[in-house]
Design a protein around this motif. Structure first.
Motif, PDB file in Angstrom:
ATOM      1  N   PRO A  97       0.812  -1.225   0.000  1.00 29.72           N
ATOM      2  CA  PRO A  97       0.000   0.000   0.000  1.00 29.72           C
ATOM      3  C   PRO A  97       0.841   1.269   0.000  1.00 29.72           C
ATOM      4  N   ASP A  98       2.046   1.177   0.536  1.00 33.99           N
ATOM      5  CA  ASP A  98       2.915   2.356   0.605  1.00 33.99           C
ATOM      6  C   ASP A  98       3.288   2.875  -0.781  1.00 33.99           C
ATOM      7  N   LYS A  99       3.254   1.985  -1.772  1.00 31.36           N
ATOM      8  CA  LYS A  99       3.621   2.401  -3.133  1.00 31.36           C
ATOM      9  C   LYS A  99       2.508   3.207  -3.787  1.00 31.36           C
ATOM     10  N   LYS A 100       1.317   3.145  -3.218  1.00 28.53           N
ATOM     11  CA  LYS A 100       0.174   3.849  -3.796  1.00 28.53           C
ATOM     12  C   LYS A 100      -0.226   5.074  -2.970  1.00 28.53           C
ATOM     13  N   LEU A 101       0.468   5.279  -1.862  1.00 21.87           N
ATOM     14  CA  LEU A 101       0.222   6.436  -1.010  1.00 21.87           C
ATOM     15  C   LEU A 101       1.430   7.365  -1.035  1.00 21.87           C
ATOM     16  N   LYS A 102       1.194   8.636  -0.765  1.00 23.00           N
ATOM     17  CA  LYS A 102       2.308   9.553  -0.558  1.00 23.00           C
ATOM     18  C   LYS A 102       2.573   9.617   0.949  1.00 23.00           C
ATOM     19  N   LEU A 103       3.788   9.270   1.339  1.00 25.87           N
ATOM     20  CA  LEU A 103       4.142   9.255   2.751  1.00 25.87           C
ATOM     21  C   LEU A 103       5.017  10.452   3.100  1.00 25.87           C
ATOM     22  N   ILE A 104       4.654  11.140   4.163  1.00 25.98           N
ATOM     23  CA  ILE A 104       5.477  12.220   4.713  1.00 25.98           C
ATOM     24  C   ILE A 104       5.990  11.732   6.060  1.00 25.98           C
ATOM     25  N   LYS A 129      -7.645  13.851   1.198  1.00 24.77           N
ATOM     26  CA  LYS A 129      -7.877  12.868   2.249  1.00 24.77           C
ATOM     27  C   LYS A 129      -6.533  12.399   2.805  1.00 24.77           C
ATOM     28  N   SER A 130      -6.385  12.517   4.122  1.00 26.69           N
ATOM     29  CA  SER A 130      -5.088  12.226   4.720  1.00 26.69           C
ATOM     30  C   SER A 130      -5.231  11.403   5.986  1.00 26.69           C
ATOM     31  N   GLY A 131      -4.107  10.905   6.453  1.00 27.92           N
ATOM     32  CA  GLY A 131      -4.078  10.135   7.690  1.00 27.92           C
ATOM     33  C   GLY A 131      -2.827  10.442   8.479  1.00 27.92           C
ATOM     34  N   ILE A 132      -2.860  10.066   9.746  1.00 31.31           N
ATOM     35  CA  ILE A 132      -1.709  10.238  10.642  1.00 31.31           C
ATOM     36  C   ILE A 132      -1.413   8.901  11.297  1.00 31.31           C
ATOM     37  N   LEU A 157       1.793  -1.606  10.853  1.00 31.78           N
ATOM     38  CA  LEU A 157       1.915  -0.438   9.983  1.00 31.78           C
ATOM     39  C   LEU A 157       1.306  -0.698   8.609  1.00 31.78           C
ATOM     40  N   TYR A 158       1.689  -1.809   7.981  1.00 30.72           N
ATOM     41  CA  TYR A 158       1.177  -2.085   6.635  1.00 30.72           C
ATOM     42  C   TYR A 158      -0.322  -2.384   6.641  1.00 30.72           C
ATOM     43  N   LYS A 159      -0.802  -2.982   7.719  1.00 30.67           N
ATOM     44  CA  LYS A 159      -2.246  -3.219   7.829  1.00 30.67           C
ATOM     45  C   LYS A 159      -3.001  -1.897   7.858  1.00 30.67           C
ATOM     46  N   ILE A 160      -2.460  -0.932   8.636  1.00 28.25           N
ATOM     47  CA  ILE A 160      -3.086   0.387   8.708  1.00 28.25           C
ATOM     48  C   ILE A 160      -3.003   1.094   7.360  1.00 28.25           C
ATOM     49  N   LEU A 161      -1.837   1.034   6.731  1.00 24.52           N
ATOM     50  CA  LEU A 161      -1.676   1.687   5.429  1.00 24.52           C
ATOM     51  C   LEU A 161      -2.642   1.111   4.394  1.00 24.52           C
ATOM     52  N   LYS A 162      -2.826  -0.202   4.418  1.00 25.84           N
ATOM     53  CA  LYS A 162      -3.764  -0.821   3.479  1.00 25.84           C
ATOM     54  C   LYS A 162      -5.182  -0.316   3.722  1.00 25.84           C
ATOM     55  N   ASP A 163      -5.585  -0.243   4.989  1.00 28.78           N
ATOM     56  CA  ASP A 163      -6.935   0.232   5.295  1.00 28.78           C
ATOM     57  C   ASP A 163      -7.086   1.700   4.929  1.00 28.78           C
ATOM     58  N   MET A 164      -6.027   2.485   5.169  1.00 27.45           N
ATOM     59  CA  MET A 164      -6.068   3.890   4.764  1.00 27.45           C
ATOM     60  C   MET A 164      -6.299   4.003   3.268  1.00 27.45           C
ATOM     61  N   LEU A 165      -5.566   3.226   2.499  1.00 25.49           N
ATOM     62  CA  LEU A 165      -5.696   3.256   1.049  1.00 25.49           C
ATOM     63  C   LEU A 165      -7.111   2.886   0.618  1.00 25.49           C
ATOM     64  N   GLU A 166      -7.673   1.859   1.246  1.00 30.19           N
ATOM     65  CA  GLU A 166      -9.019   1.393   0.884  1.00 30.19           C
ATOM     66  C   GLU A 166     -10.105   2.389   1.271  1.00 30.19           C
ATOM     67  N   THR A 167      -9.808   3.269   2.239  1.00 29.73           N
ATOM     68  CA  THR A 167     -10.788   4.282   2.642  1.00 29.73           C
ATOM     69  C   THR A 167     -10.588   5.605   1.913  1.00 29.73           C
ATOM     70  N   GLY A 168      -9.675   5.631   0.938  1.00 31.36           N
ATOM     71  CA  GLY A 168      -9.514   6.815   0.110  1.00 31.36           C
ATOM     72  C   GLY A 168      -8.422   7.776   0.503  1.00 31.36           C
ATOM     73  N   VAL A 169      -7.624   7.423   1.504  1.00 35.98           N
ATOM     74  CA  VAL A 169      -6.528   8.303   1.920  1.00 35.98           C
ATOM     75  C   VAL A 169      -5.509   8.420   0.790  1.00 35.98           C
ATOM     76  N   GLU A 170      -5.005   9.644   0.600  1.00 41.92           N
ATOM     77  CA  GLU A 170      -4.013   9.893  -0.442  1.00 41.92           C
ATOM     78  C   GLU A 170      -2.623  10.168   0.125  1.00 41.92           C
TER      79      GLU A 170
END
Length: 481
Positions: A97-104, A129-132, A157-170
């Protein structure tokens, strides 16, 4: 998913058994293994996963990831480093999921939490749409996940990132701890932006020296793929981080920087300043108190600007943020004021005290130091409180497995050299109560060290305790008397 798919990208030394076996889940704690799980043998310092393979097998593990060949009947994959293997496997298991999200990623001794929350606020107000992920937990959409560590283990971490991605987080703003870097928890992650806030003393119980601590922080800028690197030009370690970063973007107040603030004015619980953001100039009124929060704001506004947020939108978001829970948070103000802050390092405590100190008002500091952590900072923090607070109440923080009074004595050894205006009250509730009940008109009370933590760690048991709740309860009691 097949084991063969999970081990793609691993530095494999040896494979024994059928790698086409199906895997249901990936576990590192043998107590939670179920039928069909992959068990990774992590050496956690106090425990070595290799010693619990038989238990994992008993509970139904289908395969083992290990650093040495084991005399077992299950399929086993021998790797160089199980910690790195855990990161690679977690990424494979959750579909990268990290490859499809922008991580800061934000690292530094202090300021990580506030900086990531400012970033999220600006992004939200800009329609992104963002996450922390950080010390206060994971926040995205209407979801909240309780915190465990500043930076979660790779499987979490990756479980959270996957769920973030599925909920529309960018875009995800995440705190990056030195421990996570040292233990390769983030191995393989790609960051759009890496942010450095500051570097001061902390965690010497683990890293032993400041050089080792710094080396861990530097890994984010030297070993990870980061499109943009944002650095605090005013920090004493700036040159080290700039050298590791090669090309970087700077922010600051006193040093020449790409983004900078000037004419900073303390306006009660706000900060006013002129912001130069890539040569666009704005008058900013920040709803956060203190110069250190101006630095956090500069870090955040620089980071969001390089990921594509319009300058005007970034500044609008900056002016519409609110106080982060437990970070220079004013809990009460009526005759006297009470603030809660997470300051648990020498630099953090000094910045909090100097921010609140005025010639007109008496400054009272309530604080302690955590047990089984860096002991060298206790005396120093005592000296700092003695120097900048008019009166100090030394108390217990999270004593863990240490005797609370032993910690207090070490703090007292520092404060007694510079200021005799202090008392020691071991019970934290009683210490806060003492500060409030003895408050004079105009006093400013700082309750430092725990911020928004909702527990006290005593002998391995986390007792319910939150400074803010305690303060409000005591104030209500005073009103009802």
């Amino acid at each position: 998913m097949k084991l063969s798919d999970l081990i793609v990208g691993l530095n494999v030394k040896e494979i024994n058994g059928n790698v086409d076996v199906e895997i249901n889940e990936v576990k590192t704690d043998s107590n939670f293994v179920s039928d069909g799980d992959l068990f990774i043998c992590i050496n956690g310092g106090n425990f070595d996963g290799h010693d619990f393979v038989q238990q994992a097998m008993y509970y139904g593990a289908s395969a083992i990831i290990t650093e040495r060949r084991l005399q077992i009947s299950l399929p086993q994959v021998v790797v160089e480093d199980c910690r790195i293997a855990m990161s690679v496997i977690a990424s494979n298991f959750y579909g990268h999921p990290d490859k499809k999200l922008k991580l800061i990623g934000v690292t530094g001794t202090n300021g990580k939490t506030t900086t990531t929350h400012i970033i999220k606020k600006i992004l939200d107000l800009s329609g992104i749409k963002s996450g922390i992920i950080g010390t206060l937990g994971a926040f995205y959409g209407d979801k909240f996940i309780e915190p465990t560590l500043t930076t979660p283990d790779p499987l979490t971490l990756y479980k959270i990132l996957k769920d973030m991605l599925e909920t529309g987080v960018e875009i995800v703003a995440m705190e990056v701890s030195a421990h996570s870097l040292a233990l390769d928890k983030l191995y393989g992650l790609q960051f759009e932006v890496a942010v450095f806030t500051n570097f001061t003393q902390d965690h010497l119980d683990y890293f032993k020296t400041m050089d080792e601590y710094k080396k861990a922080k530097l890994k984010l800028f030297s070993e990870f793929k980061c499109k943009y690197k944002v650095l605090n030009a005013d920090d004493e370690s700036y040159k080290d981080f700039a050298l590791a970063s090669r090309e970087s973007i700077s922010y600051g107040i006193f040093s020449p920087s790409d983004v900078f603030a000037m004419d900073i004015v303390d306006a009660g619980d706000r900060s006013k300043f002129i912001l130069n953001l890539f040569d666009c100039v704005y008058d900013v009124e920040l709803k956060l108190k203190g110069e250190f929060n101006v630095y956090n704001a500069l870090a955040a506004v620089t980071a969001v600007s390089v990921v594509g947020i319009r300058v005007d939108d970034a500044v609008y978001g900056l002016e519409n943020i609110s106080v982060v829970s437990g970070r220079m948070e004013r809990i009460y103000s009526n005759g006297f004021s009470v603030y809660v802050d997470y300051a648990h390092t020498p630099d953090g405590l000094k910045k909090a005290l100097t921010t609140l100190k005025t010639p007109e008002n008496r400054l009272v500091c309530v604080f302690g130091c955590g047990g089984n952590r860096d002991k060298t900072k206790r005396k120093t923090m005592g000296e700092i409180s003695g120097q900048f607070a008019d009166f100090t109440i030394i108390t217990s923080d999270n004593p863990r497995f240490e005797e609370p009074m032993d910690i207090i004595y070490e703090i007292e050894d520092g404060i007694a050299k510079v200021n005799k205006n202090y008392v020691a009250i071991q019970d934290r509730l009683q210490a806060i109560e003492y500060a409030i009940n003895h408050a004079r008109n105009g006093d400013v009370i700082l309750v430092a060290g725990k911020g928004s933590e909702n527990y006290q760690d005593i002998l391995g048991i986390k007792h319910v305790f939150k400074d803010k709740d305690i303060i409000e309860e005591i104030i209500r009691g005073r009103r009802s008397d």
